[in-house]
Scaffold this motif. Structure first.
Motif, PDB file in Angstrom:
ATOM      1  N   GLN A  79     -16.432  35.599 -26.695  1.00 48.00           N
ATOM      2  CA  GLN A  79     -17.759  35.944 -26.173  1.00 48.00           C
ATOM      3  C   GLN A  79     -17.710  37.222 -25.348  1.00 48.00           C
ATOM      4  OE1 GLN A  79     -18.502  32.212 -24.213  1.00 48.00           O
ATOM      5  NE2 GLN A  79     -19.729  31.406 -25.911  1.00 48.00           N
ATOM      6  N   ARG A  80     -16.693  37.394 -24.530  1.00 49.73           N
ATOM      7  CA  ARG A  80     -16.577  38.608 -23.722  1.00 49.73           C
ATOM      8  C   ARG A  80     -16.384  39.840 -24.602  1.00 49.73           C
ATOM      9  NH1 ARG A  80     -14.060  35.122 -19.758  1.00 49.73           N
ATOM     10  NH2 ARG A  80     -12.096  35.221 -20.914  1.00 49.73           N
ATOM     11  N   ASP A  81     -15.564  39.697 -25.616  1.00 46.80           N
ATOM     12  CA  ASP A  81     -15.289  40.834 -26.505  1.00 46.80           C
ATOM     13  C   ASP A  81     -16.495  41.232 -27.332  1.00 46.80           C
ATOM     14  OD1 ASP A  81     -12.750  40.903 -25.517  1.00 46.80           O
ATOM     15  OD2 ASP A  81     -11.801  39.948 -27.261  1.00 46.80           O
ATOM     16  N   HIS A  82     -17.426  40.309 -27.517  1.00 47.24           N
ATOM     17  CA  HIS A  82     -18.577  40.575 -28.381  1.00 47.24           C
ATOM     18  C   HIS A  82     -19.891  40.666 -27.612  1.00 47.24           C
ATOM     19  CE1 HIS A  82     -15.505  39.357 -31.262  1.00 47.24           C
ATOM     20  NE2 HIS A  82     -16.223  39.947 -32.198  1.00 47.24           N
ATOM     21  N   GLY A  83     -19.782  40.839 -26.307  1.00 49.10           N
ATOM     22  CA  GLY A  83     -20.976  41.077 -25.517  1.00 49.10           C
ATOM     23  C   GLY A  83     -21.901  39.884 -25.392  1.00 49.10           C
ATOM     24  N   ARG A 114     -11.917  26.253 -25.231  1.00 47.43           N
ATOM     25  CA  ARG A 114     -12.915  26.901 -24.381  1.00 47.43           C
ATOM     26  C   ARG A 114     -12.470  28.304 -23.961  1.00 47.43           C
ATOM     27  NH1 ARG A 114     -13.298  21.710 -21.920  1.00 47.43           N
ATOM     28  NH2 ARG A 114     -12.299  22.501 -20.002  1.00 47.43           N
ATOM     29  N   ASP A 115     -11.177  28.469 -23.703  1.00 44.64           N
ATOM     30  CA  ASP A 115     -10.659  29.801 -23.361  1.00 44.64           C
ATOM     31  C   ASP A 115     -10.799  30.767 -24.552  1.00 44.64           C
ATOM     32  OD1 ASP A 115     -10.017  28.982 -20.827  1.00 44.64           O
ATOM     33  OD2 ASP A 115      -7.878  28.660 -21.254  1.00 44.64           O
ATOM     34  N   ALA A 116     -10.524  30.269 -25.739  1.00 41.63           N
ATOM     35  CA  ALA A 116     -10.658  31.113 -26.925  1.00 41.63           C
ATOM     36  C   ALA A 116     -12.109  31.543 -27.136  1.00 41.63           C
ATOM     37  CB  ALA A 116     -10.132  30.372 -28.163  1.00 41.63           C
ATOM     38  N   THR A 175     -20.718  34.339 -21.353  1.00 43.65           N
ATOM     39  CA  THR A 175     -19.496  33.535 -21.386  1.00 43.65           C
ATOM     40  C   THR A 175     -19.837  32.091 -21.033  1.00 43.65           C
ATOM     41  OG1 THR A 175     -18.282  35.496 -20.657  1.00 43.65           O
ATOM     42  CG2 THR A 175     -17.113  33.394 -20.579  1.00 43.65           C
ATOM     43  N   THR A 176     -20.261  31.335 -22.040  1.00 44.80           N
ATOM     44  CA  THR A 176     -20.598  29.930 -21.841  1.00 44.80           C
ATOM     45  C   THR A 176     -19.380  29.035 -21.986  1.00 44.80           C
ATOM     46  OG1 THR A 176     -21.110  29.576 -24.187  1.00 44.80           O
ATOM     47  CG2 THR A 176     -22.901  30.369 -22.777  1.00 44.80           C
ATOM     48  N   SER A 177     -18.336  29.555 -22.631  1.00 44.67           N
ATOM     49  CA  SER A 177     -17.098  28.793 -22.882  1.00 44.67           C
ATOM     50  C   SER A 177     -17.342  27.541 -23.705  1.00 44.67           C
ATOM     51  CB  SER A 177     -16.418  28.407 -21.554  1.00 44.67           C
ATOM     52  OG  SER A 177     -16.101  29.577 -20.813  1.00 44.67           O
ATOM     53  N   HIS A 234     -25.041  20.456 -13.184  1.00 49.38           N
ATOM     54  CA  HIS A 234     -25.545  21.594 -13.954  1.00 49.38           C
ATOM     55  C   HIS A 234     -24.372  22.463 -14.406  1.00 49.38           C
ATOM     56  CE1 HIS A 234     -29.896  21.065 -13.171  1.00 49.38           C
ATOM     57  NE2 HIS A 234     -29.484  20.515 -12.014  1.00 49.38           N
ATOM     58  N   ILE A 235     -24.586  23.187 -15.453  1.00 45.02           N
ATOM     59  CA  ILE A 235     -23.528  24.054 -15.984  1.00 45.02           C
ATOM     60  C   ILE A 235     -23.429  25.296 -15.105  1.00 45.02           C
ATOM     61  CG2 ILE A 235     -22.777  25.419 -17.954  1.00 45.02           C
ATOM     62  CD1 ILE A 235     -24.198  23.408 -19.744  1.00 45.02           C
ATOM     63  N   GLU A 236     -22.250  25.542 -14.610  1.00 40.77           N
ATOM     64  CA  GLU A 236     -22.036  26.648 -13.687  1.00 40.77           C
ATOM     65  C   GLU A 236     -22.317  28.002 -14.350  1.00 40.77           C
ATOM     66  OE1 GLU A 236     -18.471  28.365 -10.762  1.00 40.77           O
ATOM     67  OE2 GLU A 236     -18.152  26.611 -12.061  1.00 40.77           O
ATOM     68  N   GLY A 237     -23.092  28.821 -13.686  1.00 44.68           N
ATOM     69  CA  GLY A 237     -23.416  30.161 -14.177  1.00 44.68           C
ATOM     70  C   GLY A 237     -24.565  30.233 -15.159  1.00 44.68           C
ATOM     71  N   SER A 238     -25.079  29.067 -15.588  1.00 49.50           N
ATOM     72  CA  SER A 238     -26.131  29.064 -16.601  1.00 49.50           C
ATOM     73  C   SER A 238     -27.431  29.679 -16.102  1.00 49.50           C
ATOM     74  CB  SER A 238     -26.392  27.634 -17.097  1.00 49.50           C
ATOM     75  OG  SER A 238     -26.819  26.801 -16.023  1.00 49.50           O
TER      76      SER A 238
END
Length: 297
Positions: free
Chosen positions: A275-279, A268-270, A282-284, A162-166
């Motif tokens: 995503q963090r900057d735009h609220g 993925r880091d970009a 963070t799915t990466s 599973h995708i972590e944090g999903s």
């Protein structure tokens, strides 16, 4: 006889003196009347504007004298100075305030609140527009035929991963991430369950619910840089979707790498930073909310 004559003369003289005295009395009074006349004339003089008295006439008050000279009362003068057109001081102030408001320098309390609200609303709308990004036209990039595994190492298959944090990503747009788990099937199974399968760098991806997924087991040696969903738009295959996202992130200064169509660590880091900057969550990875924010979907 002489005595009678003397008496007669004395009587006549006495009568004459009485007559003279009687006639002289009105003559003495006449100057007094003449002297009183000027006094009577001086009585109304204070009403001409020099002195205000109780006996002044209704038309010749000090204000009236000013009216006679200027054609207006002291209040009228104040109105003329401020309003210049018969306005009261309040009206004159309103006119001045109104003119200033039109010029954008002075506004009333209500208008200032409305302007503040409008300004605030305008800034919020502008921020929303910037957040959504300008509409970007999908491009077709000339990508390498072979992946650069040094920059984007392959991931290994993990059954039922599973995708972590999903589980913390709320909303229908993230349901696909919460429900994802890695599956391994052969070609027949994949074809029997999914009709739309494409190949990127020799690796198969199947289409489902608006996303591309790795078809693990279709080709046991297939290369995948990311094990998870990739949002698809404009009928583009996964590598072209990734390349367009990389280009959009480059324009906004988030991605400094090569546009290679690989969802490797740099990409993925970009995406995560954006995503963090735009609220955003963070799915990466490339999800619908992120592409929509970039102006791509």
């Amino acid at each position: 006889m002489k005595k009678l004559m003397k008496i007669f003369v004395a009587l006549i003289c006495s009568l004459g003196l009485v007559s003279v005295a009687y006639s002289a009395q009105p003559e003495e009074n006449k100057p007094q009347k003449k002297k009183q006349a000027p006094t009577a004339q001086h009585a109304p003089q204070p009403t001409t504007g020099h002195v205000t008295g109780a006996g002044a006439g209704p038309k010749k008050t000090s204000m009236g004298a000013y009216e006679g000279k200027k054609g207006q009362t002291s209040v009228g003068a104040s109105q003329g100075q401020k309003g210049k057109k018969g306005q009261t001081p309040i009206e004159a102030s309103q006119v001045q305030t109104g003119k200033a408001a039109k010029g954008g320098k002075v506004t009333g309390p209500g208008k200032a609140g409305e302007a503040a609200t409008a300004t605030t609303t305008g800034k919020t709308a502008a921020a929303g527009t910037a957040k959504a990004g300008k509409p970007l036209k999908a491009q077709k990039f000339n990508l390498p035929k072979q992946p650069n595994t040094a920059k984007a190492p392959p991931v290994k298959f993990q059954p039922n991963k599973h995708i972590e944090g999903s589980q913390n990503w709320q909303g229908q747009q993230y349901t696909v991430f919460r429900n994802y788990k890695s599956e391994w099937h052969d070609q027949n199974w994949w074809h029997s369950h999914h009709s739309n399968i494409v190949f990127v760098f020799g690796a198969p991806y199947y289409w489902n619910a608006g996303y591309w997924f790795p078809a693990w087991g279709y080709n046991p040696n297939a290369y995948y840089a990311w094990d998870g969903p990739i949002y698809g738009y404009n009928h583009l295959p996964p590598d072209q979707v990734i390349a367009n996202a990389q280009a959009a992130l480059q324009q906004q200064g988030y991605y400094q790498g090569e546009v290679d169509g690989l969802l490797g660590p740099l990409t993925r880091d970009a995406i995560a930073n954006y995503q963090r900057d735009h609220g955003l969550y963070t799915t990466s990875t490339i999800d619908q909310p992120t592409l929509r924010s970039l102006g791509m979907a």
